[in-house]
Motif scaffolding. Structure first.
Motif, PDB file in Angstrom:
ATOM      1  N   PHE A 182       0.827  -1.210   0.000  1.00 57.62           N
ATOM      2  CA  PHE A 182       0.000   0.000   0.000  1.00 57.62           C
ATOM      3  C   PHE A 182       0.859   1.257   0.000  1.00 57.62           C
ATOM      4  N   GLU A 183       2.039   1.148  -0.592  1.00 57.77           N
ATOM      5  CA  GLU A 183       2.977   2.273  -0.601  1.00 57.77           C
ATOM      6  C   GLU A 183       2.366   3.531  -1.205  1.00 57.77           C
ATOM      7  N   ASP A 184       1.491   3.370  -2.171  1.00 58.34           N
ATOM      8  CA  ASP A 184       0.921   4.520  -2.876  1.00 58.34           C
ATOM      9  C   ASP A 184      -0.514   4.830  -2.457  1.00 58.34           C
ATOM     10  N   ALA A 185      -0.991   4.231  -1.375  1.00 62.37           N
ATOM     11  CA  ALA A 185      -2.373   4.454  -0.941  1.00 62.37           C
ATOM     12  C   ALA A 185      -2.517   5.846  -0.316  1.00 62.37           C
ATOM     13  N   VAL A 186      -3.476   6.610  -0.820  1.00 65.43           N
ATOM     14  CA  VAL A 186      -3.710   7.965  -0.316  1.00 65.43           C
ATOM     15  C   VAL A 186      -5.193   8.088   0.056  1.00 65.43           C
ATOM     16  N   PRO A 187      -5.506   8.315   1.339  1.00 64.18           N
ATOM     17  CA  PRO A 187      -6.913   8.409   1.738  1.00 64.18           C
ATOM     18  C   PRO A 187      -7.608   9.624   1.124  1.00 64.18           C
ATOM     19  N   GLU A 188      -8.877   9.431   0.833  1.00 64.07           N
ATOM     20  CA  GLU A 188      -9.689  10.520   0.295  1.00 64.07           C
ATOM     21  C   GLU A 188     -10.532  11.172   1.374  1.00 64.07           C
ATOM     22  N   THR A 189     -10.421  10.647   2.604  1.00 67.86           N
ATOM     23  CA  THR A 189     -11.169  11.203   3.727  1.00 67.86           C
ATOM     24  C   THR A 189     -10.221  11.371   4.916  1.00 67.86           C
ATOM     25  N   THR A 190     -10.740  11.979   5.973  1.00 72.46           N
ATOM     26  CA  THR A 190      -9.983  12.191   7.209  1.00 72.46           C
ATOM     27  C   THR A 190     -10.698  11.458   8.335  1.00 72.46           C
ATOM     28  N   SER A 191      -9.939  10.745   9.172  1.00 75.43           N
ATOM     29  CA  SER A 191     -10.562   9.956  10.235  1.00 75.43           C
ATOM     30  C   SER A 191     -11.210  10.856  11.289  1.00 75.43           C
ATOM     31  N   VAL A 192     -12.131  10.278  12.038  1.00 75.77           N
ATOM     32  CA  VAL A 192     -12.951  11.031  12.985  1.00 75.77           C
ATOM     33  C   VAL A 192     -12.089  11.778  13.991  1.00 75.77           C
ATOM     34  N   ILE A 193     -11.129  11.093  14.611  1.00 72.22           N
ATOM     35  CA  ILE A 193     -10.375  11.762  15.675  1.00 72.22           C
ATOM     36  C   ILE A 193      -9.459  12.839  15.105  1.00 72.22           C
ATOM     37  N   VAL A 194      -8.988  12.670  13.873  1.00 67.78           N
ATOM     38  CA  VAL A 194      -8.157  13.716  13.283  1.00 67.78           C
ATOM     39  C   VAL A 194      -9.004  14.945  12.994  1.00 67.78           C
ATOM     40  N   ARG A 195     -10.229  14.741  12.528  1.00 68.26           N
ATOM     41  CA  ARG A 195     -11.125  15.894  12.324  1.00 68.26           C
ATOM     42  C   ARG A 195     -11.381  16.624  13.631  1.00 68.26           C
ATOM     43  N   ARG A 196     -11.564  15.864  14.711  1.00 66.34           N
ATOM     44  CA  ARG A 196     -11.795  16.514  16.006  1.00 66.34           C
ATOM     45  C   ARG A 196     -10.573  17.313  16.448  1.00 66.34           C
ATOM     46  N   LEU A 197      -9.391  16.785  16.199  1.00 67.18           N
ATOM     47  CA  LEU A 197      -8.175  17.515  16.545  1.00 67.18           C
ATOM     48  C   LEU A 197      -8.017  18.749  15.671  1.00 67.18           C
ATOM     49  N   GLN A 198      -8.328  18.640  14.399  1.00 70.64           N
ATOM     50  CA  GLN A 198      -8.275  19.809  13.529  1.00 70.64           C
ATOM     51  C   GLN A 198      -9.282  20.866  13.975  1.00 70.64           C
ATOM     52  N   ASP A 199     -10.467  20.429  14.371  1.00 70.55           N
ATOM     53  CA  ASP A 199     -11.472  21.374  14.859  1.00 70.55           C
ATOM     54  C   ASP A 199     -10.988  22.105  16.114  1.00 70.55           C
ATOM     55  N   ALA A 200     -10.117  21.467  16.881  1.00 75.81           N
ATOM     56  CA  ALA A 200      -9.542  22.101  18.074  1.00 75.81           C
ATOM     57  C   ALA A 200      -8.325  22.951  17.741  1.00 75.81           C
ATOM     58  N   GLY A 201      -7.944  22.983  16.452  1.00 75.08           N
ATOM     59  CA  GLY A 201      -6.860  23.859  16.027  1.00 75.08           C
ATOM     60  C   GLY A 201      -5.525  23.199  15.805  1.00 75.08           C
ATOM     61  N   ALA A 202      -5.420  21.881  16.047  1.00 74.28           N
ATOM     62  CA  ALA A 202      -4.146  21.191  15.875  1.00 74.28           C
ATOM     63  C   ALA A 202      -3.749  21.136  14.409  1.00 74.28           C
ATOM     64  N   ILE A 203      -2.438  21.064  14.162  1.00 72.90           N
ATOM     65  CA  ILE A 203      -1.896  21.032  12.810  1.00 72.90           C
ATOM     66  C   ILE A 203      -1.102  19.739  12.624  1.00 72.90           C
ATOM     67  N   VAL A 204      -1.513  18.934  11.670  1.00 70.95           N
ATOM     68  CA  VAL A 204      -0.851  17.654  11.394  1.00 70.95           C
ATOM     69  C   VAL A 204       0.412  17.917  10.591  1.00 70.95           C
ATOM     70  N   VAL A 205       1.573  17.502  11.140  1.00 68.64           N
ATOM     71  CA  VAL A 205       2.834  17.720  10.431  1.00 68.64           C
ATOM     72  C   VAL A 205       3.298  16.482   9.664  1.00 68.64           C
TER      73      VAL A 205
END
Length: 495
Positions: A105-128
Motif C-alpha cells: 500500500f505504498e501509494d495508498a492515499v486516503p480521500e477522507t480524514t478519520s474522525v479523531i483527526v477531524r476533532r483535533l483539527q477542529d480544536a486547532g491542531a496542525i498535522v505535520v
C-alpha cells in the motif's frame, strides 16, 4: 540572544498545553511552532526513523492561517497551532499517504480524514506528518519492509516498542507534543514504556473510530485509539478533545460529564491501589520489578494505599495467550479478506513475498481459525475480565509493570528469555494484552530508567470508563517523580 517566538529555546520542548497557552498569549506563533517541529524532525529522524510521511506545504499553510487568526483575535481552539503527528495505520488525513506499514500500500492515499483527526483539527491542531508502524500493527517492535526500523531516542539501537513505536519515538524526541496511536494488545502502552512517554489506552468505545467496512473491528480483541504524550496533562487534554460518541461508530459512547484535565488535579490520598508485580502469571526482570516497586512507593507518598494483590484468572497464561492470539490473528485475516473482496488485492496470493514474514504467518493462522475457536476465546476473555474486575471491585486501581523487560535490540520480535526463563518472544514480555481481552482502560506511566539508562514503565489499570482515576494517579506520580528531564536532547539523538 534567543527568539521568544521560538519554542525550541527551552531546555525541553513545551507540552501541548503550554504551547497552546503561549500561542494564545502571542508568545509563540503557530508558524514558529510548526517550523520548530520540522527542525527537530530534520535533526533526529535519520537516527530514529520515527516519521515516514511529512505534509510540510499544507502544515505551513495551516500554520500561517492559524497565526493570522491569533493576530486578528479570532476564537481559538484548545490546541490552536499545536503540531501533532498521526500513526501510519489507523489515523489518517485526506491527501497524506497511509500505507499501514506495508509495501503493498505504498501509494495508498486516503480521500477522507478519520474522525479523531477531524476533532483535533477542529480544536486547532496542525498535522505535520505520520509515524512508523509495523505492518498492520502486528508486532511489539516497529519494523517493516517499506520504511525499516524505528529506534529508541534513548538509544537508537534499542526498540521503540510497537505498534505505535514511531509515535512514541517522535514524542520522546521532542518533535511534537502529541502523536496518535492505537492499542489492540498494548500498542500504545508498549512504546510508551519503551520510550519513557505517557500512553493511555481508553476504554473501547470512548474514542470513536467509525471504521469501514467493519464498524465492529474494535470489539475482538478490544482495541482503542489514543495517543502518546510527554505529560499526563497533555493526554488528558487529548482525551477531552477526541472522546465522545459518533453516530457512525455503533460501539461509541458518550463521555458527557467527564473532565479529564480536571482529573489530573485530584488528590490521591483516598485512593486504594492493588499492586501485582507480575499479574500472577508473567515472568519479569528484577530491575523492572525494583523500578515498579519504587513507583508504588511514589503513589504511597501521595497518600494512596498500596497493597500487594495478584488477580486470580482461573486459567493459565497459555490459555490466555491462545485467546488473545486467536482473536488478533482472526481480525487480521478478516481485514485481509475485506481487502481481497473490496479491492481485489490478495495479500497471501500475488503479494505474499512483499509482506513481513511474521505478518504473513499471522494471516495464514487467522484464516485457519474456525468460528467456534473464535467464540471460545470470548469465554476466556470473560474469565480474564472477572479476574481483573474482582480486584477492581476492591481497589480503585491495579498497578503492574507495563513490560517484563527494558527495551531490547531494535528490529527483533522480543526477548527469548525473561529472568533466565524461556518465553514466547511474540507476546510473553507484554503485561498489556490481558486488558485488551477484558476491555479495561490502562496507562503506561514512566517509572524510571534501567541501569543502562533505558525507560521502564508502570501500568495503571482502572475499571471500565474510569479514565479519570487513572489520570489522577498518573498526574500525582508525575508531580512527585517528574520525568521531563530524563529525555535526551535533540543534539544527542541526532549524533
Amino acid at each position: 540572544m534567543t527568539d521568544a517566538t521560538d519554542p525550541t529555546t527551552e531546555p525541553t520542548p513545551r507540552s501541548a498545553r503550554r504551547l497552546a497557552a503561549a500561542i494564545e498569549d502571542g508568545e509563540v506563533t503557530p508558524a514558529a511552532a510548526v517550523d520548530a517541529a520540522y527542525d527537530r524532525i530534520a535533526a533526529t529522524n535519520d537516527a530514529i526513523n520515527a516519521f515516514v510521511q511529512l505534509r510540510e506545504e499544507e502544515a505551513r499553510e495551516e500554520a500561517a492561517a492559524a497565526t493570522e487568526a491569533v493576530e486578528t483575535g479570532d476564537p481559538l481552539g484548545r490546541l490552536h497551532g499545536v503540531p501533532i503527528a498521526l500513526k501510519d495505520l489507523d489515523s489518517f488525513i485526506e491527501g497524506l499517504p497511509c500505507t499501514y506499514g506495508s509495501a503493498v500500500f505504498e501509494d495508498a492515499v486516503p480521500e477522507t480524514t478519520s474522525v479523531i483527526v477531524r476533532r483535533l483539527q477542529d480544536a486547532g491542531a496542525i498535522v505535520v506528518g505520520s509515524t512508523n508502524s509495523p505492518e498492520f500493527g502486528h508486532l511489539g517492535d516497529t519494523s517493516n519492509p517499506l520504511f525499516g526500523t524505528t529506534g529508541n531516542p534513548f538509544d537508537p539501537t534499542r526498540t521503540a516498542g510497537g505498534s505505535s513505536g514511531g509515535s512514541a519515538a517522535a514524542v520522546a524526541a521532542g518533535t511534537v507534543p502529541i502523536a496518535l496511536g492505537s492499542d489492540a494488545a498494548g500498542s500504545i502502552r508498549i512504546p510508551a514504556s519503551a520510550c519513557g512517554v505517557y500512553g493511555l489506552k481508553p476504554t473501547t468505545g470512548l474514542v470513536p473510530e467509525a471504521s469501514r467496512p467493519d464498524a465492529l473491528v474494535s470489539a475482538a480483541p478490544f482495541m482503542s485509539l489514543g495517543g502518546l504524550t510527554r505529560t499526563v496533562g497533555d493526554s488528558a487534554l487529548l482525551l477531552d478533545v477526541i472522546a465522545g460518541m459518533h453516530p457512525r461508530d455503533p460501539i461509541s459512547v458518550s463521555d458527557e460529564g467527564a473532565d479529564y484535565v480536571a482529573a489530573t488535579r485530584r488528590p490521591i490520598d483516598d485512593l486504594s491501589v492493588a499492586y501485582s508485580p507480575d499479574l500472577g502469571v508473567f515472568e519479569t526482570e528484577p530491575e523492572v520489578t525494583e523500578t515498579v516497586d519504587d513507583f508504588a512507593d511514589v503513589l504511597r507518598s501521595g497518600g494512596a494505599t498500596v497493597d500487594r494483590v495478584d488477580p486470580d484468572f482461573d486459567v493459565s497464561l497459555a490459555t490466555m495467550r491462545g485467546a488473545e492470539i486467536t482473536l488478533f490473528e482472526s481480525t487480521l485475516a478478516s481485514m485481509a479478506e475485506s481487502i481481497r473482496r473490496r479491492q481485489g488485492i490478495d495479500l497471501l496470493g500475488d503479494h505474499r513475498e512483499e509482506l513481513t514474514p511474521t505478518f504473513a504467518d499471522r494471516l495464514e493462522n487467522g484464516y485457519a481459525h474456525d468460528a467456534v475457536a473464535f467464540k471460545q476465546a470470548d469465554v476466556v476473555r470473560t474469565t480474564v475480565y472477572d479476574g481483573l474486575q474482582d480486584v477492581l471491585d476492591e481497589y480503585d486501581l491495579l498497578l503492574t509493570p507495563t513490560l517484563a523487560c527494558p527495551p531490547f535490540e531494535a528490529g527483533t520480535m522480543g526477548p527469548e528469555t525473561i529472568d533466565g526463563q524461556p518465553i514466547d518472544p511474540y507476546i510473553d514480555w507484554l503485561l498489556t494484552w490481558p486488558m485488551n481481552l477484558s476491555g479495561h482502560p490502562a496507562a503506561s506511566v514512566p517509572a524510571g530508567l534501567s541501569e543502562s539508562g533505558l525507560p521502564i514503565g508502570a501500568q495503571l489499570v482502572g475499571s471500565r470508563f474510569d479514565e479519570e482515576t487513572i489520570l489522577a494517579a498518573s498526574a500525582a506520580a508525575e508531580r512527585r517523580n517528574p520525568w521531563a528531564e530524563t529525555y535526551p536532547d535533540v543534539e544527542a539523538i541526532g549524533r
